[in-house]
Scaffold this active site. Sequence first.
Site, PDB file in Angstrom:
ATOM      1  N   SER A  24      -0.437  36.469  31.824  1.00  0.00           N
ATOM      2  CA  SER A  24       0.663  35.668  32.376  1.00  0.00           C
ATOM      3  C   SER A  24       0.253  34.245  32.704  1.00  0.00           C
ATOM      4  O   SER A  24       1.110  33.392  32.913  1.00  0.00           O
ATOM      5  CB  SER A  24       1.229  36.332  33.640  1.00  0.00           C
ATOM      6  OG  SER A  24       0.276  36.319  34.688  1.00  0.00           O
TER       7      SER A  24
ATOM      8  N   GLY B  69      -3.716  33.283  32.669  1.00  0.00           N
ATOM      9  CA  GLY B  69      -5.065  33.067  32.164  1.00  0.00           C
ATOM     10  C   GLY B  69      -6.123  32.831  33.215  1.00  0.00           C
ATOM     11  O   GLY B  69      -7.301  32.793  32.891  1.00  0.00           O
TER      12      GLY B  69
ATOM     13  N   TYR C  36     -10.025  37.969  42.542  1.00  0.00           N
ATOM     14  CA  TYR C  36     -11.290  37.349  42.157  1.00  0.00           C
ATOM     15  C   TYR C  36     -12.062  38.372  41.314  1.00  0.00           C
ATOM     16  O   TYR C  36     -13.156  38.790  41.650  1.00  0.00           O
ATOM     17  CB  TYR C  36     -12.129  36.976  43.383  1.00  0.00           C
ATOM     18  CG  TYR C  36     -11.540  35.912  44.274  1.00  0.00           C
ATOM     19  CD1 TYR C  36     -10.448  35.131  43.886  1.00  0.00           C
ATOM     20  CD2 TYR C  36     -12.074  35.673  45.537  1.00  0.00           C
ATOM     21  CE1 TYR C  36      -9.918  34.169  44.722  1.00  0.00           C
ATOM     22  CE2 TYR C  36     -11.550  34.701  46.382  1.00  0.00           C
ATOM     23  CZ  TYR C  36     -10.468  33.959  45.972  1.00  0.00           C
ATOM     24  OH  TYR C  36      -9.943  33.000  46.810  1.00  0.00           O
TER      25      TYR C  36
END
Length: 574
Positions: free
Chosen positions: A117, A119, A483
Site C-alpha cells: 500500500s 512501501g 518497525y
Amino acid sequence: MMRKSGCSSFLNVPSMIPLFLVLLHVSASWAAADSVYATFVHCLSKQTNQPNQVSHILYAQTNASYTSVLRAYIRNSRLNTSSTRKPVIIVTPTQESHVQAAVICSKSIGLQIRTRSGGHDYEGISYISDVPFILLDMFNLRSINIDLKEQTAWVGTGATLGELFYRIWEKSKVHGFPAGACPTVGVGGHFSGGGYGNMLRKYGLSVDHVIDARIVDAKGRILDKASMGEDLFWAIRGGGGASFGVILSYKLNLVPVPKRVTIFRVERTLEEKATDIVYKWQQVATTTDDNLFMRLLLQPVRSKLKKGEMTVRASIITLFLGNAEQLVSLLGKEFPELGLKKENVTETSWIGSVVWWANFDIGTSPDVLLDRNPDSADFLKRKSDYVQKPISKDGLNWLWKKMIMSGKTGLVFNPYGGKMSEIPASATPFPHRAGNLFKIQYSLSWEEEGVVVDKNHTTQIRTLFSYMTPFVSKNPRRAFLNYRDLDIGVNRNDKNSYEEGKVYGVKYFNDNFNRLVKVKTAVDPDNFFRNEQSIPVLPRFHSGVSGRSTSILSSLKLVGASMWTMLFANLLNI
C-alpha cells in the site's frame, strides 16, 4: 522550499552446468511465465467481466513499465537487488472487484499474493518473497471522503498519510487525525499495524479511531465491519491486515485540533549536558500534559568542541496542542533543564506542524504532502524495543560509549503515557500500552551498495541492539509490528508454522497472539495469506505441505512442465 534530512537481473548458475541446459532453463522460464500470465489474464477477465480493461492493470515481467511500477514504492534499496525475487505479475487494481478477482485467480493457479500500500515496509515482505508470487499494488485505490457532519473519513488503503492529512485540512482547520509523521507512508500498512504518531498521548493510536473497514477475504468476498464480525474487525486493527485478507479501506473518526499548535526542536551534545537532559526527559515526557509529545533523537556525531572526537547529540522534537505561552510555562516548571524561552518555539496551524514534522521548513506549502516521492530509497535497517524503567545516568553514560563505538546507528525515543495508559492492552491487537515509558526505534541508513557494506551496517545496528538488552523489556523482549524486523523470527510456513510464528508473534502482540491465531484459523484456514511474519493457523489445521512446494508445484502443473523442466529447476535452485 527546502527539505531537511529526514523521513536488471542476472542468472547465477553453477559453472558445471552446460550452457545448453542454462538456455533450456531460460526458455522454459519464459514459457512458464508467459503461460502463467496468460492463464491469470483469462481468469481475471472472466472474474471481472472486463476483458478489455484487464490488460491496463497488469504488468508482466516483459512489460516495458514493469520495473518502474515495481520500483516506484520500494523505500529500502536493500530490497531491490539483482538477486531479489521479483513478482511474476504486478496487479494495480482500480476497482474493488479487481482485488476480489486477483485473490480468486491467484488462489486458483497456486501463486501467493503480496499486498503493498505504500512501501514503507522495512523488510519488504509486502513486495518480495522466496516463492513465485503476484504483487497486488494498491496505489490506485486511494480515494478519501471526508464527512465533517459525521466527523469521519473513508480512506482507501492506497492513500498516503500526507494525502489524508491534506484532505482533512482542505475541509477543516480544526480537525486532524493521529497518525505517523512521514507523509509518504501508505495508509494500509500503517493502520493495520497500529499507526503511531505524535498525537498518541492525547488520542492514542490510529487504530483506536478506526470504526469500520472493507476487506477482501480468502474466499474473495468483500466484508465490512458488520459482515466480517467482531473478531476479524478486532484483528485487522493492529494485527497486520495482510495475514487475514486484503484491506480495501478504513472508516476513521477525526479528532479535534486547536487552530494554533506549538512546535520546537532543541539540540544538546554531551558537552552541553545532554546526559542530564536525556535523564530528565525520561521523567517528564511520559507524565507531562497529554497535549505534549516530545520525541527524543540520539545520534553519534563529530564533536564541535573537541576536535577529532565523537560525541552524542540529543535532539528533542515537539508537538504541543496549545499555544507558545502555555508550553513555555509548562516546561519551565517541569523541565527547567531545557531553558526553553518563547523565542525558541513556533506557533503554527496543525497542518503547518505536519509539514514541519515531515522535515520541511516552517512555512512550506501543505501541497508537499501530496508528493509521493516515487522511486527514491536509501539502504536501511530498523529495529525496535520498549523501555519500562528509566535508564540511570550511569547506564546512559555506558550507552553513549557503546553508541560511539558501534558506528552511526541512531536511537529514536517515543514517549508513552497519557491516552496510551488508559486503553486496555486487549482493546486491539496492539498490546504495548500501560507500563511502557517509551518505544525505541534503532535507525541506520546508508547510500553505498554492496554485500560487504550491507553486512558492516547491519552488524552495527544489531550490536547496539544487543548492548541495549539490560535496559529494555524482557520475557518477551517486545517489538513494534510497524518497525518490521525479520531478525526476531521468520516463518517458513511449513508444519512448524505455529511454533515459528509464536517466536515473533508474542514479541509483537504479547497475550493477544493466541486470539489472533484463532481468528486467522477461522477466516483463512488454508493459510493463503501468508508471509515471513504472518499470523499462523493452529497446528491441526496445517496441511503439512510447505508454501514453497505448493506454489512451485502448482505453477509447474499449470504450465504443463515436463519432468525435464522440473529436473533443471531443481538443478538451478529456482
